[in-house]
Structures are given as C-alpha cells and as structure tokens.
Motif scaffolding. Structure first.
Motif, mmCIF file in Angstrom:
data_model
loop_
_atom_site.group_PDB
_atom_site.id
_atom_site.type_symbol
_atom_site.label_atom_id
_atom_site.label_comp_id
_atom_site.label_asym_id
_atom_site.label_seq_id
_atom_site.Cartn_x
_atom_site.Cartn_y
_atom_site.Cartn_z
ATOM 1 N N GLY A 93 59.453 69.042 38.279
ATOM 2 C CA GLY A 93 59.087 70.199 37.474
ATOM 3 C C GLY A 93 58.445 71.253 38.359
ATOM 4 O O GLY A 93 57.524 70.951 39.137
ATOM 5 N N TYR A 94 58.933 72.487 38.256
ATOM 6 C CA TYR A 94 58.466 73.556 39.157
ATOM 7 C C TYR A 94 58.088 74.786 38.342
ATOM 8 O O TYR A 94 58.508 75.903 38.616
ATOM 9 N N GLY A 95 57.253 74.540 37.301
ATOM 10 C CA GLY A 95 56.750 75.645 36.490
ATOM 11 C C GLY A 95 55.455 76.189 37.072
ATOM 12 O O GLY A 95 55.241 76.186 38.283
ATOM 13 N N HIS A 96 54.545 76.649 36.185
ATOM 14 C CA HIS A 96 53.293 77.266 36.647
ATOM 15 C C HIS A 96 52.465 76.293 37.475
ATOM 16 O O HIS A 96 51.931 76.663 38.532
ATOM 17 N N ILE A 97 52.343 75.047 36.999
ATOM 18 C CA ILE A 97 51.532 74.061 37.715
ATOM 19 C C ILE A 97 52.245 73.588 38.972
ATOM 20 O O ILE A 97 51.643 73.521 40.055
ATOM 21 N N GLY A 98 53.516 73.261 38.839
ATOM 22 C CA GLY A 98 54.277 72.786 39.992
ATOM 23 C C GLY A 98 54.288 73.777 41.144
ATOM 24 O O GLY A 98 54.112 73.400 42.310
ATOM 25 N N THR A 99 54.464 75.051 40.842
ATOM 26 C CA THR A 99 54.521 76.051 41.915
ATOM 27 C C THR A 99 53.166 76.208 42.598
ATOM 28 O O THR A 99 53.087 76.345 43.825
ATOM 29 N N GLN A 100 52.064 76.187 41.825
ATOM 30 C CA GLN A 100 50.755 76.332 42.457
ATOM 31 C C GLN A 100 50.399 75.098 43.276
ATOM 32 O O GLN A 100 49.821 75.213 44.368
ATOM 33 N N LEU A 101 50.765 73.914 42.790
ATOM 34 C CA LEU A 101 50.554 72.694 43.572
ATOM 35 C C LEU A 101 51.394 72.729 44.844
ATOM 36 O O LEU A 101 50.964 72.251 45.908
ATOM 37 N N SER A 102 52.564 73.319 44.757
ATOM 38 C CA SER A 102 53.431 73.476 45.922
ATOM 39 C C SER A 102 52.734 74.284 47.011
ATOM 40 O O SER A 102 52.741 73.920 48.192
ATOM 41 N N VAL A 103 52.100 75.387 46.626
ATOM 42 C CA VAL A 103 51.414 76.257 47.587
ATOM 43 C C VAL A 103 50.251 75.520 48.255
ATOM 44 O O VAL A 103 50.078 75.563 49.480
ATOM 45 N N ILE A 104 49.440 74.811 47.443
ATOM 46 C CA ILE A 104 48.277 74.113 47.993
ATOM 47 C C ILE A 104 48.714 72.926 48.844
ATOM 48 O O ILE A 104 48.141 72.648 49.910
ATOM 49 N N GLY A 105 49.766 72.210 48.394
ATOM 50 C CA GLY A 105 50.287 71.099 49.190
ATOM 51 C C GLY A 105 50.748 71.558 50.559
ATOM 52 O O GLY A 105 50.451 70.915 51.583
ATOM 53 N N GLU A 106 51.433 72.674 50.585
ATOM 54 C CA GLU A 106 51.908 73.206 51.866
ATOM 55 C C GLU A 106 50.736 73.627 52.749
ATOM 56 O O GLU A 106 50.744 73.424 53.964
ATOM 57 N N ALA A 107 49.701 74.202 52.118
ATOM 58 C CA ALA A 107 48.509 74.604 52.882
ATOM 59 C C ALA A 107 47.802 73.397 53.501
ATOM 60 O O ALA A 107 47.133 73.519 54.533
ATOM 61 N N LEU A 108 47.964 72.224 52.880
ATOM 62 C CA LEU A 108 47.383 70.988 53.412
ATOM 63 C C LEU A 108 48.251 70.356 54.492
ATOM 64 O O LEU A 108 47.909 69.300 55.031
ATOM 65 N N GLY A 109 49.385 70.986 54.780
ATOM 66 C CA GLY A 109 50.265 70.481 55.824
ATOM 67 C C GLY A 109 51.344 69.537 55.331
ATOM 68 O O GLY A 109 51.978 68.831 56.129
ATOM 69 N N MET A 110 51.587 69.510 54.012
ATOM 70 C CA MET A 110 52.602 68.628 53.457
ATOM 71 C C MET A 110 53.967 69.309 53.438
ATOM 72 O O MET A 110 54.072 70.537 53.405
ATOM 73 N N GLU A 111 55.025 68.500 53.471
ATOM 74 C CA GLU A 111 56.374 69.005 53.219
ATOM 75 C C GLU A 111 56.606 68.939 51.706
ATOM 76 O O GLU A 111 56.438 67.878 51.106
ATOM 77 N N VAL A 112 56.992 70.041 51.112
ATOM 78 C CA VAL A 112 57.094 70.099 49.654
ATOM 79 C C VAL A 112 58.556 70.138 49.230
ATOM 80 O O VAL A 112 59.341 70.965 49.711
ATOM 81 N N TYR A 113 58.900 69.246 48.311
ATOM 82 C CA TYR A 113 60.234 69.204 47.714
ATOM 83 C C TYR A 113 60.060 69.254 46.188
ATOM 84 O O TYR A 113 59.067 68.758 45.659
#
Length: 493
Positions: free
Chosen positions: A242-262
């Motif tokens: 799911g890539y709605g409002h929550i998914g997209t914001q978690l995506s940004v923070i996950g990437e900032a933590l150095g994670m690969e986001v799918y």
C-alpha cells in the motif's frame, strides 16, 4: 463601593410582583408569551397575565424555573421557531442533535457547542442495536473506527444528514447505503499520518535491534549483553504493501534511514525518491526484510496476508500491521512467528477489538516473544487527535451551515461561496437525466429568480444548490421537495 444604597419606590418593578403589575397595566391584547430565565418571569404565567412561559437557558439553567416552564428554549431562535416568527436562521441550531462517540478529542465537542448545537458525547463505541436506539433523532454522527454504521442503522436514522469519521478509514460505514439516503460522509485523510508512520518506524527499529526480547529479559533479571540477532535498519529492504498517504511518508523516512524501499499498490502510484514499484505482491514479499501493511479495510482486502504469503517471505522477516485487523490472517501470523519464519511482529490492529477500555483483549498473539502489541493507537497521539478534532468538525460545519461538501468521501465535491441575502436550496437526488430541467421548470412556474446555481454529480447522486431571492409563493418549496427523484432537501438562510 458597588453596594445598593437606595431604590426607586415609584418604579413598579421595584415592588413585590412588580412584573405582574406592570404587565397588567399594559393590558396587551391577544396571547402574551413570556421568555426569561428567572422565577419572577414565570410568575407572569402563574398570575394569568401571560398564556405561556418559556424558560430561556442560553446563559443559565435553573431547575426551579425549567420545571414550571411550558417550554425550555436554549436560544432565541428556538423561541422564534416554535412560534413560527421571523428569524435569522432557517432552523435553530439548538434543535440539531450531534452524537459524538468513541471519545473523540474535546475540541470537536467544543466546536459544535460554540455554535449552539445540541451535543451528546459518549466515550465508548456502540453496537448496532445500541446505535439504532440512539440515532433516531440525530442529525450529525461522529465516530472513530470501532462503531459500524450499517445499512440497518441508516434505515433507522431519518434525520441524519452527515457522518464524520474521526480517522482515515471509512470501511466501518456502509458508504453505498449512506449515499443512497443522501447522507454525506467526511473523514480525516491526513491528520494522523505522521503518528502512524512514527509508530511503524519505532517498532521496526526495536524489532530489528531485538530490543523487545532484551527488555523483557531485563525485567526478569536477565543480563544478556550481546549483539546476537541485533541489526541496523540501514541497508535493509523495506517492503510497503500500500502506497497511500502513510505508505509514501514511511517510504521517505525509511529511505532517510538508509533503507532500500520497495512498494506494491493495486493503483498505479508515482514513486517518491528512490522507492521502487514492484509488479506484484508476491515479488515484494520475496524481497523484503521488513513487510509493513498500509492498505484500507475494504472487504476485498480480507486476509490479503495468509499462510501462503508468509511462506513467500524471507526467513527471519519483520512484519508490521498498522492498517486494519482483518487484512492479515492472525492464525497464519501466529504459526509463522512460532516457526521462526517471522522473526518479530508489530501489530496495532485486530479482527475484533474491544469497544471500551474496560473490555478485556483476547488474541492468539498474546504472550508470543518479540511481538509488540498495541491497542490500535497508531493515530492516537495528542497532536493527531487534536488535528482530527479540528479538521472533521470544520468539514461538517461547512456542510451544515453552508452546503459545501469539500472532503466528502461519497458526495460530489462542491465548494460554495458564503450565503448572503438569499435563501439556499440544497437538493440531493438520484443521478438520472432531466432533474435540473424539472427544477428549472418549477422556478419558472413560480417566477423565482435564481441568484446562483451549482450542480455536481457522481455515479449515484446529483447535488444541486440554488441560491434564490427571499420572496416566493407558497407551494414553491413543496413542489421542489416533491420532485420524484428527490433523496433529501434542505433550505438554509
């Protein structure tokens, strides 16, 4: 010093029963109605010089006064309405009942009460039968996620015009039935997004670092200073279902933590940053070190994750569900945790959740190691709840007072100008051809001048708003109401 130093003995109002004497001296013809908040006002009715007494409670309510009143009126508009007298409002707000359930933030209650609405506030959720009993005279209903507004509930809500969901999801409301009955539904699609994301990030880090197991051991007196099964999130693959409002914001923070986001979403979404969209859910489950659920609660999403899906995941995966309880098969998650397929889990939502804080929580997930269980508090921060407490009433008040449907999840969206010097007619009807022509013919028949007209439709309904000059013949409004396809009609001024 503010002390009373004398009295005008010649003024009849300074005398015992002075109000009675004054009214008798006026010898007013016809019915005399008295409106007041004191017992001496009632004495006019008791003495027979007034035919009715209305206890006015806007500023103060005295039981001794209300107990003897013919009517209790919380506002002057209520008095004018009861006596069919000219007034500034089409309908007194004090007669509009608003029912707020599930302990919504106090600012919501305050917003309605400040405008003079009659508000009932309950801390818990209601089951179907309880809600049917409560909703019979309710105009606006406010809920969170535990109260289910079914078709049966709506069939017993003849006065209901709008529902406010003080949360993101609206799957607890039968939207099709609400639309058929001309009931607008509003929610808070953004207000608690950050809170849910922060909880997901915190749980993910704690599970990957093995903090839960270490902390539980410390409480039992075990000192286990080691790096075994403790990892950084940097470099790990975060899989978002799911890539709605929550998914997209978690995506940004996950990437900032150095994670690969799918991510995988049934709707085509533009990736943010370096996130990668995968073609199927299976592809995502096979690749992710952390799987986080962020889909809505529609029926089609029941048990999206079950035994088969857990078997596709990597060994030692971390699994998070902060979406809806029924999107995951709990028995399959328990089995995956016990087998070690899932190393740790964070679960905030459950297929059945207690209606109040006094009801015990039962789940097969209780007692399992490395599992964080939270009582559906993803969006329960002071900031989020206050934000929702402001946002949802703003949408509802716009609709009640002005007719605007901005932010509605089931009505055509219309942003209307402020009503000035006109009567506003709000006509909700079945969306079939020719309705506007029928309405315009009625306007022509009665020679009513339209100062503004707005129309929006969706698949089910049409919403026509007409601002008209204040003077029109008797029968005009009835004819508008009686158009065959009419679902609901309101008039504002």
């Amino acid at each position: 010093d503010g002390n009373i130093i004398g009295v005008d003995d010649e003024n009849v109002l300074s005398q015992d029963k002075g109000k009675v004497k004054l009214l008798e001296s006026l010898a007013l013809p016809g019915d005399v109605c008295v409106i007041g908040d004191g017992y001496t006002d009632y004495e006019l009715r008791e003495a027979g010089v007034a035919s009715r007494f209305y206890a006015f409670t806007e500023n103060v309510e005295r039981p001794k006064v209300t107990s003897v009143a013919d009517h209790v009126v919380p506002s002057l508009d209520e008095f004018l309405f009861l006596n069919n007298l000219p007034r500034s409002q089409s309908y007194p707000k004090s007669r509009i009942k608003i029912l707020l359930l599930e302990n919504v933030h106090p600012v919501a209650r305050q917003a309605f009460e400040e405008q003079g609405f009659n508000v009932e506030f309950l801390k818990g959720a209601l089951d179907e039968d309880e809600l049917i009993e409560k909703i019979k005279d309710v105009t606006i209903l406010g809920i969170r996620s535990k109260t289910n507004v079914t078709r049966r509930v709506l069939e017993n809500a003849p006065r209901l015009i709008a529902i406010g969901a003080f949360c993101i999801g609206t799957n607890q409301i039968d939207l099709k039935a609400a639309t058929e009955k001309g009931i607008a539904v509003f929610n808070a699609p953004y207000s608690n997004t950050r809170s849910v994301v922060e909880l997901a990030v915190g749980e993910m880090i704690m599970l990957i670092r093995n903090v839960v197991t270490k902390s539980n051991g410390m409480h039992e007196g075990k000192w286990d200073k080691s790096a075994n099964n403790s990892f950084e999130v940097r470099g790990k693959k975060l899989g978002l279902v799911g890539y709605g409002h929550i998914g997209t914001q978690l995506s940004v923070i996950g990437e900032a933590l150095g994670m690969e986001v799918y991510f995988y979403d049934v709707v085509d979404k533009m990736p943010i940053g370096n996130a990668k969209k995968l073609k199927s859910l299976d592809d995502l489950l096979r690749i992710a070190d952390v799987v986080s659920m962020h889909i809505d609660g529609r029926k089609d999403n029941k048990n999206v994750i079950g035994k088969r899906e857990f078997e596709l995941m990597k060994d030692g995966v971390v699994f998070l569900n902060l979406a809806r309880g029924h999107v995951v098969e709990v028995e399959a998650l328990v089995e995956a945790l016990k087998s070690g397929k899932v190393w740790g889990a964070g679960v905030d939502v459950f297929p059945y959740e207690p209606k109040t804080n006094n009801e015990p929580f039962e789940s097969e997930l209780r007692g399992l190691p490395n599992v964080i269980l939270t009582p559906h508090i993803g969006g329960s921060t002071e900031e989020a709840q206050e934000g929702i407490g402001h946002y949802v009433p703003e949408r509802l008040l716009e609709y009640i007072n002005n007719g605007s449907t901005t932010g509605s999840v089931n009505f055509p969206e219309v942003q209307l100008p402020l009503l000035k010097g006109s009567h506003r007619l709000l006509h909700i009807h079945t969306n079939v051809p020719g309705i506007l022509a029928k309405l315009n013919n009625i306007f022509a028949k009665y020679n009513v001048n339209i100062t503004g007209q707005y129309l929006k439709t969706n698949e089910q309904i049409g919403y026509v708003i007409m601002d008209v000059e204040r003077s029109y013949e008797d029968g005009f409004i009835d004819e508008i109401k009686n158009v065959e396809e009419t679902i609901k009609f309101r008039m504002l001024y």
